[in-house]
Design an enzyme around this catalytic site. Sequence first.
Site, short mmCIF file in Angstrom:
data_model
loop_
_atom_site.label_atom_id
_atom_site.label_comp_id
_atom_site.label_asym_id
_atom_site.label_seq_id
_atom_site.Cartn_x
_atom_site.Cartn_y
_atom_site.Cartn_z
N HIS A 1 0.83 -1.22 0.00
CA HIS A 1 0.00 0.00 0.00
C HIS A 1 0.86 1.27 0.00
O HIS A 1 0.43 2.32 0.49
CB HIS A 1 -0.95 0.03 1.21
CG HIS A 1 -1.79 -1.20 1.35
ND1 HIS A 1 -2.99 -1.37 0.69
CD2 HIS A 1 -1.61 -2.33 2.08
CE1 HIS A 1 -3.51 -2.53 1.01
NE2 HIS A 1 -2.69 -3.15 1.85
N SER B 1 15.27 20.81 -16.44
CA SER B 1 14.12 21.69 -16.59
C SER B 1 14.52 22.91 -17.41
O SER B 1 15.64 23.42 -17.28
CB SER B 1 13.61 22.12 -15.22
OG SER B 1 12.71 23.20 -15.33
#
Length: 390
Positions: A159, A281
């Site tokens: 999970h 970026s």
Amino acid sequence: MTDYLWSKGDDRGPDGAVQGFLAGEDVVWDRYLFEHDITASRAHVAGLARIGILNDDERARLDDALAHLGDAFAGGAFELGPPHEDGHSAIEAYLTERLGETGKKVHTGRSRNDQVQVALRLYLRARLDALDEACRDIAGAFLDRAAADGGLVMPGYTHLQRAVPSTAGLWLAGFAEAFIDVAGLAALTRSWLNSSPLGTAAGYGVNLPLDREGTAAALGFDRLQINPQYAQNSRGRFEFQALSCLAQATLELRRLAWDLSLYASAEFGFVKLASRYLTGSSIMPNKTNPDAVELLRAQHAVVQGALTELQAALALPSGYHRDLQVTKPPLIRAFESGLRALRLIPDLVATLEFDAAKMRAAIDPELHATDAAVEQALEGVAFRDAYRGA
């Protein structure tokens, strides 16, 4: 080009706009099938000679011309594209131009239906072999890293929550076993579809004593597709199964890419990717981005999309229908893109850098709770009581 294979020498037929729609980009995608089409044509020519349709001289001239065409295509001297309607038309046009009346005999006993089927079958065989090899290479890369770094401790997750202590070796070897399974599936799928449709013509056979067994053996097929209508009905179905096999590989690739996206983040910091798999970026100087991994994760979407296209197109009655032409682009697009992605994985895995300190630091005392409960159970405490006290 107005002298189509189906032309009867008059002006009847589609005009330019309609014919452009009918042909679409078929001739472009046939570039991936062209060498297979030539291989099958050479086998067909040999078969025609065995039943007396071609004499020895005609067979030799056709075979030599087909070999020359294959070499010219592989070397870039022959370009497949407009004005040819498709690769099959290009082959016959080339042979007729080069050999005259002898070239016109190459299509005896076959249709473009079984011609494209056998080319696709050979393409699928080759791509499944490549998938098998790629998965084995990936598994080997994971096993090599497991042998080298298997003892590094790290949390095991369920999970997306820290669950129990684990190791890098368990994580790495899990992917190795997955890709070994996919390699086995690729081999099984290859065997399943390795049957020859050549000689079934347009789906109802042909009134010639074609040596189908000899042609199938020459092309490396294990068996024949016996019923000619089934040979046509199998088009798209065999491609769907091959793509389903590829999807098993890209599904596992997606899982790996997800893990790496998480583990390479600053929040985890467990691994560092080699710089060649990173970009920057355009606005933020401080950032490097795992673009290669993210695009690897997206590959399953390409394959899943192809499966959906095929499934939608196959809602057809028996026999050949032109709808089947649209199954070719998604099939080829998915296999070429998927295999290109999978071939990156061995180096990606080999060049991963683990941060052993961060991995170990992520194992807090609570992760030992399950072990503690099991140890109490070994001493005779009821497991549920040990669980509640842990």
